[in-house]
Design a protein around this motif. Structure first.
Motif, mmCIF file in Angstrom:
data_model
loop_
_atom_site.group_PDB
_atom_site.id
_atom_site.type_symbol
_atom_site.label_atom_id
_atom_site.label_comp_id
_atom_site.label_asym_id
_atom_site.label_seq_id
_atom_site.Cartn_x
_atom_site.Cartn_y
_atom_site.Cartn_z
ATOM 1 N N VAL A 1 0.861 -1.178 0.000
ATOM 2 C CA VAL A 1 0.000 0.000 0.000
ATOM 3 C C VAL A 1 0.898 1.230 0.000
ATOM 4 O O VAL A 1 1.823 1.331 0.818
ATOM 5 C CB VAL A 1 -0.925 0.003 1.240
ATOM 6 N N SER A 2 0.644 2.155 -0.926
ATOM 7 C CA SER A 2 1.488 3.345 -1.057
ATOM 8 C C SER A 2 0.666 4.604 -0.910
ATOM 9 O O SER A 2 -0.470 4.687 -1.382
ATOM 10 C CB SER A 2 2.189 3.358 -2.422
ATOM 11 N N ILE A 3 1.250 5.584 -0.227
ATOM 12 C CA ILE A 3 0.655 6.912 -0.112
ATOM 13 C C ILE A 3 1.796 7.919 -0.134
ATOM 14 O O ILE A 3 2.757 7.800 0.630
ATOM 15 C CB ILE A 3 -0.209 7.048 1.160
ATOM 16 N N GLY A 4 1.710 8.884 -1.035
ATOM 17 C CA GLY A 4 2.828 9.809 -1.208
ATOM 18 C C GLY A 4 4.077 9.051 -1.600
ATOM 19 O O GLY A 4 4.060 8.204 -2.490
ATOM 20 N N ASN A 5 5.171 9.318 -0.894
ATOM 21 C CA ASN A 5 6.445 8.649 -1.182
ATOM 22 C C ASN A 5 6.710 7.470 -0.260
ATOM 23 O O ASN A 5 7.822 6.936 -0.242
ATOM 24 C CB ASN A 5 7.600 9.659 -1.065
ATOM 25 N N GLU A 6 5.720 7.063 0.517
ATOM 26 C CA GLU A 6 5.916 5.962 1.451
ATOM 27 C C GLU A 6 5.096 4.749 1.028
ATOM 28 O O GLU A 6 3.987 4.884 0.524
ATOM 29 C CB GLU A 6 5.531 6.384 2.871
ATOM 30 N N SER A 7 5.674 3.563 1.237
ATOM 31 C CA SER A 7 4.990 2.319 0.923
ATOM 32 C C SER A 7 5.043 1.385 2.125
ATOM 33 O O SER A 7 6.008 1.397 2.891
ATOM 34 C CB SER A 7 5.623 1.633 -0.291
#
Length: 314
Positions: free
Chosen positions: A78-84
């Protein structure tokens, strides 16, 4: 892209026989419950959803609800912005806000579907647990984020399996399901997510204020973004709002607002007869060309092409 650190896969010597048995039993029950079905599957237990995916997927955009999410076969990123954030049969994910994410499912073997479950977090039940005088002290966390990954152990595997097995004896669900869900929430509180769940419930504090901002954004996604008004509603300065919002969600208020608009636009494109320009106006875009550019950037396909493809399949 920054991938949230997960503990290394345990070796065979780390896994007890009882844990193996519980995992195998959970796989068997989920396989029976999802037979001849695919996708997200609602169940007779309130707040419990099952998931079955028969082939590895590319990134799929959606809204991640406050929930405990578990993969018993395969893995999910799951990814949001630059974080996974990646979880698998040895790790689980806890999310404590509605967050616009992209998700990718990977099968362990292409011939075997992935299996998973999601239990929505019950804020009322968690609040009752937090107010119980018998609850042991909660571990403090310095950094509370909207999504976290943790190791899945037997203390959580066991009640999850008992909850899923209730689907095979539906007459037991009304009495036993609330008790087992309470146990699961207790285990989450005791396993290191206490501060994360506590912040979801508290009426004060930065995380709860950000949660109120998220609700405002969801209710008014079609309106122009006014960050100063959001900051006022959250009783924060604009700079504090930006800092705590990005710390919790991994993206800025502007990115979050844009993703909400595009998620709703996709729903309208796939479920209504409205044209692309009408959909763009409905979700708050004044420029159809800007809408098309941003839609393609998020979903990897222009809105007109996706609508045409969907119409041919209908």
């Amino acid at each position: 892209m920054e991938l949230a650190a997960a503990q290394p896969h345990p070796t065979s010597s780390d896994i007890s026989v009882s844990q193996d048995q519980i995992r195998n039993e959970l796989v068997s029950v989920l396989s029976r419950q999802t037979e001849n079905q695919e996708g997200a599957i609602e169940t007779a237990i309130e707040g419990l959803l099952l998931a079955k995916v028969c082939c590895s997927t590319g990134p799929i955009a959606g809204i991640q609800q406050p929930a405990l999410s578990v993969m018993v076969k395969g893995s999910k990123q799951v990814s949001i912005g630059n974080e996974s954030y990646r979880y698998d049969p040895f790790h689980y994910m806890v999310s404590t806000a509605d967050l616009p994410v992209t998700a990718r499912v990977t099968l362990t073997h292409e011939s075997e579907p992935s299996l998973g479950l999601k239990l929505l977090l019950d804020s009322k039940e968690i609040s009752l647990l937090l107010s119980d005088e018998n609850l042991p002290p909660i571990d403090k966390q310095q950094d509370v984020k909207g999504i976290q990954i943790h190791r899945l152990g037997q203390d959580l595997l066991d009640p999850l399996t008992r909850l899923i097995k209730l689907l095979e004896t539906p007459e037991d669900i009304p009495i036993l399901a609330p008790l087992i869900k309470r146990e699961i929430f207790y285990r989450l509180l005791r396993a290191g997510q206490g501060k994360q769940l506590q912040q979801m419930i508290l009426q004060d504090g930065h995380v709860n204020r950000i949660a109120r901002v998220l609700h405002l954004l969801h209710d008014n996604y079609h309106q122009p973004l006014k960050v100063d008004e959001l900051a006022k509603q959250a009783h924060m300065s604009v700079s504090a709002l930006h800092h705590h919002f990005k710390s919790f969600t991994a993206i800025s208020p502007l990115q979050y607002h844009k993703n909400l608009r595009l998620q709703e636009a996709r729903r309208l494109i796939l479920s209504t007869d409205q044209g692309v320009a009408a959909v763009a106006r409905a979700v708050g875009y004044e420029s159809p060309s800007q809408f098309s550019r941003e839609y393609r950037r998020l979903f990897d396909v222009p809105p007109a092409q996706e609508k045409h493809k969907w119409a041919k399949q209908a």
